[in-house]
Design an enzyme around this catalytic site. Structure first.
Site, PDB file in Angstrom:
ATOM      1  N   ARG A   1       0.564 -11.043  11.524  1.00 19.43           N
ATOM      2  CA  ARG A   1       1.311 -10.355  10.186  1.00 19.43           C
ATOM      3  C   ARG A   1       0.546  -8.676   9.932  1.00 19.43           C
ATOM      4  NH1 ARG A   1       3.206 -12.845   4.253  1.00 19.43           N
ATOM      5  NH2 ARG A   1       3.550 -10.610   3.515  1.00 19.43           N
TER       6      ARG A   1
ATOM      7  N   GLU B   1      -1.316 -13.953   6.866  1.00 19.54           N
ATOM      8  CA  GLU B   1      -2.051 -12.833   7.628  1.00 19.54           C
ATOM      9  C   GLU B   1      -3.424 -13.495   8.358  1.00 19.54           C
ATOM     10  OE1 GLU B   1      -1.354  -8.997   5.954  1.00 19.54           O
ATOM     11  OE2 GLU B   1      -3.170  -8.462   6.871  1.00 19.54           O
TER      12      GLU B   1
ATOM     13  N   HIS C   1      -0.770   2.162   8.262  1.00 19.31           N
ATOM     14  CA  HIS C   1      -1.234   1.701   7.023  1.00 19.31           C
ATOM     15  C   HIS C   1      -2.899   2.113   6.576  1.00 19.31           C
ATOM     16  CE1 HIS C   1       2.476  -0.082   6.453  1.00 19.31           C
ATOM     17  NE2 HIS C   1       2.339  -0.342   5.131  1.00 19.31           N
TER      18      HIS C   1
ATOM     19  N   LYS D   1      10.857  -8.741   9.338  1.00 21.90           N
ATOM     20  CA  LYS D   1       9.656  -9.193   8.478  1.00 21.90           C
ATOM     21  C   LYS D   1       9.711 -10.682   8.321  1.00 21.90           C
ATOM     22  CE  LYS D   1       6.864  -8.264   4.471  1.00 21.90           C
ATOM     23  NZ  LYS D   1       6.297  -7.556   3.717  1.00 21.90           N
TER      24      LYS D   1
ATOM     25  N   HIS E   1       3.717   6.433  -1.000  1.00 16.44           N
ATOM     26  CA  HIS E   1       3.144   5.603  -0.055  1.00 16.44           C
ATOM     27  C   HIS E   1       3.969   5.550   1.226  1.00 16.44           C
ATOM     28  CE1 HIS E   1       1.492   1.842   1.610  1.00 16.44           C
ATOM     29  NE2 HIS E   1       2.474   1.493   1.755  1.00 16.44           N
TER      30      HIS E   1
ATOM     31  N   GLU F   1       9.173   2.624   6.238  1.00 23.77           N
ATOM     32  CA  GLU F   1       8.955   1.061   6.721  1.00 23.77           C
ATOM     33  C   GLU F   1      10.184   0.645   7.505  1.00 23.77           C
ATOM     34  OE1 GLU F   1       6.252  -0.392   5.666  1.00 23.77           O
ATOM     35  OE2 GLU F   1       5.641   0.693   3.949  1.00 23.77           O
TER      36      GLU F   1
ATOM     37  N   ASN G   1       1.172  -3.640   8.989  1.00 26.50           N
ATOM     38  CA  ASN G   1       0.395  -2.437   8.550  1.00 26.50           C
ATOM     39  C   ASN G   1       0.354  -1.427   9.493  1.00 26.50           C
ATOM     40  OD1 ASN G   1       0.134  -3.662   6.097  1.00 26.50           O
ATOM     41  ND2 ASN G   1      -1.613  -5.243   6.900  1.00 26.50           N
TER      42      ASN G   1
ATOM     43  N   HIS H   1      -3.364   4.606   4.056  1.00 25.96           N
ATOM     44  CA  HIS H   1      -4.195   4.639   2.574  1.00 25.96           C
ATOM     45  C   HIS H   1      -5.440   5.418   2.638  1.00 25.96           C
ATOM     46  CE1 HIS H   1      -2.884   0.018   2.314  1.00 25.96           C
ATOM     47  NE2 HIS H   1      -2.161   0.823   1.838  1.00 25.96           N
TER      48      HIS H   1
ATOM     49  N   ARG I   1      -0.236 -21.865 -13.666  1.00 28.76           N
ATOM     50  CA  ARG I   1      -0.656 -22.512 -11.890  1.00 28.76           C
ATOM     51  C   ARG I   1       0.652 -22.164 -10.965  1.00 28.76           C
ATOM     52  NH1 ARG I   1      -3.538 -26.653 -14.673  1.00 28.76           N
ATOM     53  NH2 ARG I   1      -5.677 -25.892 -15.008  1.00 28.76           N
TER      54      ARG I   1
ATOM     55  N   LYS J   1       3.914 -11.704  -0.771  1.00 33.38           N
ATOM     56  CA  LYS J   1       2.501 -10.811  -1.184  1.00 33.38           C
ATOM     57  C   LYS J   1       2.648 -10.232  -2.513  1.00 33.38           C
ATOM     58  CE  LYS J   1       0.056  -9.264   3.009  1.00 33.38           C
ATOM     59  NZ  LYS J   1      -0.256  -8.311   3.770  1.00 33.38           N
TER      60      LYS J   1
HETATM   61  P1  NAD Z   1       8.176   1.707  -7.197  1.00 30.81           P
HETATM   62  O1  NAD Z   1       8.324   0.536  -7.445  1.00 30.81           O
HETATM   63  O2  NAD Z   1       7.240   2.616  -8.000  1.00 30.81           O
HETATM   64  O3  NAD Z   1       9.379   2.579  -7.297  1.00 30.81           O
HETATM   65  C1  NAD Z   1       9.590   3.953  -6.920  1.00 30.81           C
HETATM   66  C2  NAD Z   1      10.495   4.682  -8.292  1.00 30.81           C
HETATM   67  O4  NAD Z   1      11.615   4.392  -7.967  1.00 30.81           O
HETATM   68  C3  NAD Z   1       9.934   4.174  -9.638  1.00 30.81           C
HETATM   69  O5  NAD Z   1       9.902   5.463 -10.501  1.00 30.81           O
HETATM   70  C4  NAD Z   1      11.086   3.292 -10.005  1.00 30.81           C
HETATM   71  O6  NAD Z   1      10.898   3.257 -11.387  1.00 30.81           O
HETATM   72  C5  NAD Z   1      12.374   3.982  -9.472  1.00 30.81           C
HETATM   73  N1  NAD Z   1      13.228   3.271  -9.131  1.00 30.81           N
HETATM   74  C6  NAD Z   1      13.279   1.877  -8.602  1.00 30.81           C
HETATM   75  N2  NAD Z   1      14.357   1.715  -8.063  1.00 30.81           N
HETATM   76  C7  NAD Z   1      15.402   2.521  -8.631  1.00 30.81           C
HETATM   77  C8  NAD Z   1      16.604   2.505  -8.687  1.00 30.81           C
HETATM   78  N3  NAD Z   1      17.376   1.798  -7.927  1.00 30.81           N
HETATM   79  N4  NAD Z   1      17.180   3.903  -9.324  1.00 30.81           N
HETATM   80  C9  NAD Z   1      16.615   4.604  -9.735  1.00 30.81           C
HETATM   81  N5  NAD Z   1      15.275   4.719  -9.516  1.00 30.81           N
HETATM   82  C10 NAD Z   1      14.546   3.595  -9.122  1.00 30.81           C
HETATM   83  O7  NAD Z   1       7.872   1.948  -5.696  1.00 30.81           O
HETATM   84  P2  NAD Z   1       8.025   1.379  -4.470  1.00 30.81           P
HETATM   85  O8  NAD Z   1       8.180   2.250  -3.210  1.00 30.81           O
HETATM   86  O9  NAD Z   1       9.600   0.428  -4.366  1.00 30.81           O
HETATM   87  O10 NAD Z   1       6.820   0.191  -4.081  1.00 30.81           O
HETATM   88  C11 NAD Z   1       5.640   0.498  -4.122  1.00 30.81           C
HETATM   89  C12 NAD Z   1       4.539  -0.631  -4.372  1.00 30.81           C
HETATM   90  O11 NAD Z   1       4.917  -1.650  -3.574  1.00 30.81           O
HETATM   91  C13 NAD Z   1       3.255  -0.335  -4.199  1.00 30.81           C
HETATM   92  O12 NAD Z   1       2.690  -0.749  -5.302  1.00 30.81           O
HETATM   93  C14 NAD Z   1       2.992  -1.014  -2.881  1.00 30.81           C
HETATM   94  O13 NAD Z   1       1.683  -1.631  -2.982  1.00 30.81           O
HETATM   95  C15 NAD Z   1       3.740  -2.112  -2.902  1.00 30.81           C
HETATM   96  N6  NAD Z   1       4.179  -2.925  -1.640  1.00 30.81           N
HETATM   97  C16 NAD Z   1       4.081  -4.234  -1.669  1.00 30.81           C
HETATM   98  C17 NAD Z   1       4.254  -4.868  -0.604  1.00 30.81           C
HETATM   99  C18 NAD Z   1       4.088  -6.303  -0.324  1.00 30.81           C
HETATM  100  O14 NAD Z   1       4.404  -6.980   0.733  1.00 30.81           O
HETATM  101  N7  NAD Z   1       4.007  -6.972  -1.413  1.00 30.81           N
HETATM  102  C19 NAD Z   1       4.735  -4.152   0.672  1.00 30.81           C
HETATM  103  C20 NAD Z   1       4.821  -2.726   0.619  1.00 30.81           C
HETATM  104  C21 NAD Z   1       4.290  -2.131  -0.568  1.00 30.81           C
HETATM  105  N1  GLY Z   2       3.630  -5.135   3.718  1.00 34.42           N
HETATM  106  C1  GLY Z   2       2.768  -5.965   4.732  1.00 34.42           C
HETATM  107  C2  GLY Z   2       2.840  -7.397   4.493  1.00 34.42           C
HETATM  108  O1  GLY Z   2       3.768  -7.754   3.793  1.00 34.42           O
HETATM  109  O2  GLY Z   2       2.326  -8.039   5.164  1.00 34.42           O
END
Ligand code: NAD
Ligand code: GLY
Length: 367
Positions: free
Chosen positions: A242, A238, A249, A228, A266, A186, A246, A253, A122, A144
């Site tokens: 918040r 949100e 987005h 942020k 993305h 971003e 987006n 999307h 939990r 998130k």
């Molecule tokens: P990712 O985590 O897939 O990383 C992109 C690629 O880079 C992957 O192949 C990874 O293995 C590689 N990589 C990462 N760090 C590296 C490094 N230092 N050197 C070499 N390679 C490296 O993609 P991302 O763009 O970091 O994240 C996208 C994800 O984040 C999505 O799933 C999206 O939904 C999520 N997201 C979440 C939030 C949130 O608020 N929680 C906000 C925005 C996006």
């Molecule tokens: N990336 C959108 C949020 O964190 O709310």
């Protein structure tokens, strides 16, 4: 030891936590000991990132027990089966409620590790060590967490704040250029939604960022996290403001879904989505043509696409896809729009014909 560490705070009363930004953080034994030492730990990373950085962290933390789960690399593995494999790792090594999960990776690893931490017994402590620019300026901050469902992205999740976010800017040295540029989308977003002064700084310093100049990078990451953190502190779950995070987005999307997430990253889709949001804002007489050009020029200078990918469906199908957005309330599409550069708000006050005209103009552009 890392020098000149920038320290910010996400101010959420009893769930407040620090964000530390600097070069050499992962080699800083004293710092890692402070946040990770003398605890039961499960390090979670993926097949690409673990070989690059996990040993550095392990040797900096030192002697105590450190278990690890290495997951496959890719958004297609951001699903419940991977969460089960992380929980299997916790169970098999008998982790208790005082354990700490450590997310070492991009947004995919961070979102999954956070969600596993939210679910295990939990809710247990977790730490974010983001290694992509996108994760450093966005996904690691704000709590998130979650995974995708076969019918929708990020549809299963929880709000669960990390105990600390450790951003070592040295990790960006191994990040592929396309991923780096996707993260810049971003960064630009913060200038557009709430920080006009930062937007001007970005216009003046985009070339330094593209060359990964250390000083410029640290400044841009810190300013993004500061923005942020402010928005999250004002509206953690949100309920309102918040949603401005987006910007672009909902448009983005729809493009990602229409192309089965195979064509653009993305951040690339968000960059083009922001161009569409700028276009609609001008169509509604909220901003000037000059504002639109400034936004678009900065997005282009960050190496992001300014014309659509091939293979998109017609305008009505795109609007249908936009209707799948989490911001839709009672069937009403709501979009993040701009009153000025640095001043975003959420609105449903636009005519469907105005939205269709934006889609027509932007999606018919040629490269
Ligand atoms: P990712 O985590 O897939 O990383 C992109 C690629 O880079 C992957 O192949 C990874 O293995 C590689 N990589 C990462 N760090 C590296 C490094 N230092 N050197 C070499 N390679 C490296 O993609 P991302 O763009 O970091 O994240 C996208 C994800 O984040 C999505 O799933 C999206 O939904 C999520 N997201 C979440 C939030 C949130 O608020 N929680 C906000 C925005 C996006
Ligand atoms: N990336 C959108 C949020 O964190 O709310």
């Amino acid at each position: 030891m890392a020098t000149d560490i920038i320290k910010l705070t996400v101010d959420l009363a009893e769930r407040s936590y620090p964000i530390l930004i600097g070069s050499g953080l992962l080699q800083d034994k004293a710092l890692l000991q402070q946040y990770l030492g003398n605890r039961q730990l499960l390090l979670v990373s993926n097949e690409t990132i673990a070989p690059l950085y996990i040993d550095t962290i392990k040797s900096a933390i030192g002697g105590q027990r450190q278990d690890q789960v290495i997951v496959p690399d890719g958004e297609q593995y951001k699903h419940m089966a991977t969460i089960e494999s992380i929980i299997d790792g916790l169970m098999a090594s008998r982790h208790n409620r005082t354990t700490t999960l450590v997310a070492l990776g991009g947004g995919v690893v961070g979102d999954m590790t956070g969600f596993a931490a939210a679910c295990y017994q939990r809710g247990v402590r977790f730490v974010q060590i983001p290694t992509t620019l996108l994760a450093q300026v966005d996904s690691s901050v704000g709590g998130k967490t979650g995974v995708n469902h076969p019918l929708g992205k990020n549809m299963i999740g929880a709000f669960h704040q990390p105990a600390v976010v450790l951003i070592d800017t040295d990790t960006l040295a191994t990040l592929p250029q396309r991923e780096f540029q996707a993260g810049l989308a971003e960064v630009i977003k913060y200038g557009l939604i709430c920080d006009a002064e930062f937007f001007v700084w970005l216009e003046q310093n985009i070339n330094r960022l593209m060359e990964r100049d250390e000083e410029a990078l640290q400044y841009a990451i810190a300013r993004s996290c500061e923005n942020k953190a402010k928005v999250v502190a004002a509206d953690e779950r949100e309920g309102g403001i918040r949603a401005i995070l987006n910007l672009g987005h909902t448009f983005g999307h729809a493009i990602e879904t229409a192309t089965q997430y195979k064509t653009w990253l993305h951040g690339e889709a968000v960059g083009f989505g922001m161009i569409m949001a700028l276009d609609l804002s001008q169509r509604l007489d909220l901003i000037t043509a000059e504002d639109v050009s400034r936004g678009e020029n900065l997005i282009r200078a960050a190496g992001l696409p300014t014309s659509p990918p091939a293979g998109l469906p017609d305008i009505d199908a795109m609007i249908e896809l936009m209707g799948m957005d989490k911001k839709v309330i009672d069937g009403q599409l709501r979009l993040v729009l701009l009153r000025a550069i640095g001043d975003a708000f959420v609105s449903s006050e636009f005519a469907i014909d105005q939205l269709k005209q934006t889609l027509r103009d932007c999606l018919n552009r040629s490269a």
